[in-house]
Design a protein around this motif. Structure first.
Motif, mmCIF file in Angstrom:
data_model
loop_
_atom_site.group_PDB
_atom_site.id
_atom_site.type_symbol
_atom_site.label_atom_id
_atom_site.label_comp_id
_atom_site.label_asym_id
_atom_site.label_seq_id
_atom_site.Cartn_x
_atom_site.Cartn_y
_atom_site.Cartn_z
ATOM 1 N N GLU A 176 3.945 6.643 6.684
ATOM 2 C CA GLU A 176 3.791 7.171 5.325
ATOM 3 C C GLU A 176 5.068 7.926 4.944
ATOM 4 O OE1 GLU A 176 3.502 7.588 2.230
ATOM 5 O OE2 GLU A 176 1.305 7.566 2.274
ATOM 6 N N PRO A 177 5.963 7.314 4.158
ATOM 7 C CA PRO A 177 7.240 7.961 3.847
ATOM 8 C C PRO A 177 7.106 9.165 2.921
ATOM 9 C CG PRO A 177 7.008 5.949 2.576
ATOM 10 C CD PRO A 177 5.848 5.993 3.524
ATOM 11 N N LYS A 178 6.036 9.221 2.126
ATOM 12 C CA LYS A 178 5.898 10.302 1.140
ATOM 13 C C LYS A 178 5.734 11.663 1.794
ATOM 14 C CE LYS A 178 3.702 7.295 -2.291
ATOM 15 N NZ LYS A 178 2.426 6.963 -2.974
ATOM 16 N N LEU A 179 5.282 11.694 3.063
ATOM 17 C CA LEU A 179 5.145 12.970 3.755
ATOM 18 C C LEU A 179 6.498 13.579 4.075
ATOM 19 C CD1 LEU A 179 2.226 12.130 6.224
ATOM 20 C CD2 LEU A 179 2.104 13.399 4.068
ATOM 21 N N ILE A 180 7.520 12.738 4.082
ATOM 22 C CA ILE A 180 8.878 13.194 4.414
ATOM 23 C C ILE A 180 9.766 13.203 3.173
ATOM 24 C CG2 ILE A 180 10.894 12.759 5.874
ATOM 25 C CD1 ILE A 180 8.918 11.146 7.700
ATOM 26 N N ALA A 181 9.698 12.124 2.404
ATOM 27 C CA ALA A 181 10.501 11.981 1.183
ATOM 28 C C ALA A 181 9.561 11.492 0.080
ATOM 29 C CB ALA A 181 11.642 10.996 1.400
ATOM 30 N N PRO A 182 8.999 12.398 -0.711
ATOM 31 C CA PRO A 182 8.010 12.006 -1.720
ATOM 32 C C PRO A 182 8.506 10.963 -2.712
ATOM 33 C CG PRO A 182 8.003 14.388 -1.414
ATOM 34 C CD PRO A 182 9.181 13.862 -0.650
ATOM 35 N N ASP A 183 9.809 10.930 -2.952
ATOM 36 C CA ASP A 183 10.370 9.973 -3.914
ATOM 37 C C ASP A 183 10.973 8.755 -3.234
ATOM 38 O OD1 ASP A 183 12.436 11.365 -2.734
ATOM 39 O OD2 ASP A 183 13.606 11.597 -4.583
ATOM 40 N N GLU A 204 0.820 -1.209 0.000
ATOM 41 C CA GLU A 204 0.000 0.000 0.000
ATOM 42 C C GLU A 204 0.857 1.263 0.000
ATOM 43 O OE1 GLU A 204 -3.456 0.269 -0.001
ATOM 44 O OE2 GLU A 204 -3.442 -1.873 -0.432
ATOM 45 N N GLY A 205 2.178 1.089 -0.167
ATOM 46 C CA GLY A 205 3.072 2.238 -0.222
ATOM 47 C C GLY A 205 3.590 2.709 1.119
ATOM 48 N N LEU A 206 3.343 1.941 2.187
ATOM 49 C CA LEU A 206 3.741 2.328 3.535
ATOM 50 C C LEU A 206 4.969 1.552 3.999
ATOM 51 C CD1 LEU A 206 0.155 2.291 5.058
ATOM 52 C CD2 LEU A 206 1.456 4.328 4.381
ATOM 53 N N VAL A 207 5.757 2.162 4.856
ATOM 54 C CA VAL A 207 6.837 1.473 5.556
ATOM 55 C C VAL A 207 6.236 0.882 6.824
ATOM 56 C CG1 VAL A 207 9.039 1.756 6.762
ATOM 57 C CG2 VAL A 207 8.617 2.988 4.628
ATOM 58 N N ALA A 208 6.568 -0.369 7.132
ATOM 59 C CA ALA A 208 5.918 -1.031 8.265
ATOM 60 C C ALA A 208 6.929 -1.790 9.120
ATOM 61 C CB ALA A 208 4.847 -1.996 7.768
ATOM 62 N N PHE A 209 6.642 -1.816 10.410
ATOM 63 C CA PHE A 209 7.427 -2.589 11.376
ATOM 64 C C PHE A 209 6.445 -3.348 12.242
ATOM 65 C CE2 PHE A 209 9.060 -3.093 15.680
ATOM 66 C CZ PHE A 209 10.260 -3.758 15.448
ATOM 67 N N ALA A 210 6.742 -4.628 12.531
ATOM 68 C CA ALA A 210 5.860 -5.436 13.376
ATOM 69 C C ALA A 210 6.667 -6.286 14.342
ATOM 70 C CB ALA A 210 4.964 -6.327 12.522
ATOM 71 N N ALA A 211 6.062 -6.566 15.483
ATOM 72 C CA ALA A 211 6.684 -7.407 16.505
ATOM 73 C C ALA A 211 5.597 -8.265 17.132
ATOM 74 C CB ALA A 211 7.356 -6.550 17.576
ATOM 75 N N THR A 212 5.929 -9.504 17.464
ATOM 76 C CA THR A 212 4.965 -10.382 18.112
ATOM 77 C C THR A 212 5.683 -11.320 19.068
ATOM 78 O OG1 THR A 212 3.085 -11.874 17.715
ATOM 79 C CG2 THR A 212 5.023 -12.209 16.349
ATOM 80 N N ASN A 213 4.930 -11.876 20.017
ATOM 81 C CA ASN A 213 5.517 -12.813 20.971
ATOM 82 C C ASN A 213 4.670 -14.079 21.045
ATOM 83 O OD1 ASN A 213 3.329 -11.754 22.535
ATOM 84 N ND2 ASN A 213 4.419 -12.276 24.413
ATOM 85 N N GLY A 214 5.019 -14.962 21.946
ATOM 86 C CA GLY A 214 4.320 -16.224 22.137
ATOM 87 C C GLY A 214 4.839 -16.895 23.386
ATOM 88 N N PRO A 215 4.496 -18.152 23.609
ATOM 89 C CA PRO A 215 4.964 -18.867 24.801
ATOM 90 C C PRO A 215 6.487 -18.935 24.871
ATOM 91 C CG PRO A 215 3.183 -20.055 23.735
ATOM 92 C CD PRO A 215 3.575 -18.959 22.798
ATOM 93 N N ALA A 216 7.019 -18.933 26.081
ATOM 94 C CA ALA A 216 8.467 -18.889 26.301
ATOM 95 C C ALA A 216 9.161 -20.136 25.754
ATOM 96 C CB ALA A 216 8.772 -18.738 27.784
ATOM 97 N N MET A 217 10.201 -19.929 24.957
ATOM 98 C CA MET A 217 11.023 -21.022 24.454
ATOM 99 C C MET A 217 12.448 -20.581 24.159
ATOM 100 S SD MET A 217 9.286 -21.510 20.656
ATOM 101 C CE MET A 217 7.711 -21.952 21.354
ATOM 102 N N LEU A 218 12.760 -19.317 24.403
ATOM 103 C CA LEU A 218 14.071 -18.749 24.106
ATOM 104 C C LEU A 218 14.732 -18.267 25.398
ATOM 105 C CD1 LEU A 218 16.125 -17.570 21.944
ATOM 106 C CD2 LEU A 218 14.781 -15.476 22.074
ATOM 107 N N ALA A 219 15.978 -18.679 25.610
ATOM 108 C CA ALA A 219 16.714 -18.239 26.792
ATOM 109 C C ALA A 219 17.090 -16.763 26.657
ATOM 110 C CB ALA A 219 17.975 -19.084 26.971
ATOM 111 N N GLY A 220 17.034 -16.040 27.762
ATOM 112 C CA GLY A 220 17.461 -14.642 27.771
ATOM 113 C C GLY A 220 18.961 -14.535 27.984
ATOM 114 N N ALA A 221 19.486 -13.328 27.880
ATOM 115 C CA ALA A 221 20.915 -13.105 28.072
ATOM 116 C C ALA A 221 21.325 -13.553 29.473
ATOM 117 C CB ALA A 221 21.254 -11.632 27.876
ATOM 118 N N GLY A 222 22.247 -14.518 29.540
ATOM 119 C CA GLY A 222 22.740 -15.015 30.818
ATOM 120 C C GLY A 222 21.930 -16.142 31.421
#
Length: 336
Positions: free
Chosen positions: A274-281, A134-152
């Motif tokens: 919406e990147p076009k509001l900042i950089a139309p090209d 749709e011409g947009l820049v997008a970022f997404a994040a999601t989680n779920g049940p624990a299965m990954l060890a944390g730092a340390g």
């Protein structure tokens, strides 16, 4: 040799819709879920495609997914959409507001979609790539049940906590980055266990907290983050956005997505710009830059091969193991 069946995309979507209905989904959830898994399969992401669809069907059958859930969607600010998935799939709430959400991003420059109380969302890039189209820049994040060890730590505290980024590229498929915070996805560990092959060192720990190359032992232990503590820090960042900001279960508190009858109650955070509001090209400049990186520096541009695979699948269809088609069809027969 594995027997294969060729399905065109319409046939695959129709089969998955019927299967979801047979497993207990309502029509809206069946349509959203089928579209997402077939899209992943078409782009070559088989670990979150039709084989992963069986996990959704089992979850519908066992009650981990409320197949007839009605997301409660509020708009506490003009550019903020909040969805309570009510134990249903992650896709329905997003699909309901998609057009308005994209419109809000174009008007206000940015928009946020924050969801809680959902089942795990499968391919995270499904959400960002649609916005990039749709011409947009997008970022997404999601989680779920624990299965990954944390730092340390040697115990699971986070899910694989994926993140995805997508951006429009002029006259080309979008740039799409979709990766977990873990060294590999859980489905890759499970696939290795099913096939009786070892996993690489550095992917996981066993239940005693020791490094292992045995996938069965890894599933009883913890996955490891990519890049050591740096990857674990990214997993924590994802956790804060996906569970903290949305009000969803922290991974430590999320019920299993593999067994039981409770929803994992996970979160999904999506930011659209919406990147076009900042950089139309913007899209033209990104096309020029990615072409230069690929042609002059041999840089792999994420999303290009997947996008082209998706277009090829539209023309030629999907080759799917006959056994997998049969297992899905068995659910579909219940809807008839």
């Amino acid at each position: 040799m594995v027997e294969m069946v060729r399905l065109d995309l319409a046939e695959a979507i129709a089969l998955c819709e019927q299967a979801a209905l047979g497993a207990g989904a309502g029509e809206e959830a069946a349509v959203s879920l089928a579209a997402s898994v077939v899209s992943a399969e078409a782009r070559g992401l088989r670990s979150v495609g039709l084989s992963h669809f069986l996990d959704y069907l089992a979850a519908l059958e066992d009650g981990r997914i409320n197949g007839t859930a009605q997301p409660a969607i509020t708009r506490p600010a003009l550019a903020v959409y909040v969805s309570d998935a009510a134990g249903g799939i992650a896709h329905t709430g997003f699909d309901r507001v998609f057009s308005d959400f994209a419109k809000a991003a174009r008007i206000f420059g940015v928009a946020i979609f924050a969801q809680r109380n959902a089942f795990t969302c499968g391919e995270l890039g499904h959400f960002t790539s649609r916005l990039a189209n749709e011409g947009l820049v997008a970022f997404a994040a999601t989680n779920g049940p624990a299965m990954l060890a944390g730092a340390g730590s040697t115990k699971p505290v986070y899910c694989t906590n994926p993140l995805s980024f997508a951006a429009p590229v002029d006259n080309n498929v979008p740039l799409v980055i979709d990766q977990s915070s873990s060294a590999t996805a859980f489905v890759s560990i499970r696939e290795a266990a099913e096939q009786g092959r070892e996993i690489p060192a550095g992917w996981a720990l066993d239940a005693a907290g020791k490094p292992t190359t045995d996938p069965a032992a890894a599933m009883k232990g913890a996955l490891l983050a990519f890049g050591g503590h740096r990857g674990a820090n990214i997993a924590l960042m994802v956790e804060v956005l996906a569970a903290g900001v949305t009000g969803a279960n922290w991974s430590l508190d999320a019920p299993s997505f593999k067994e039981g009858s409770e929803s994992p109650g996970t979160g999904l955070f999506v930011l659209a710009i919406e990147p076009k509001l900042i950089a139309p090209d913007f899209a033209v400049r990104l096309a020029e830059q990615t072409n230069r990186l690929a042609a002059d520096y041999r840089v792999h541009i994420p999303g290009v091969a997947r996008g082209r695979a998706g277009m090829l699948a539209k023309a030629l269809g999907l080759d799917v193991p006959a056994d997998l088609v049969g297992r899905i069809a068995a659910y579909a027969e219940r809807a008839q």
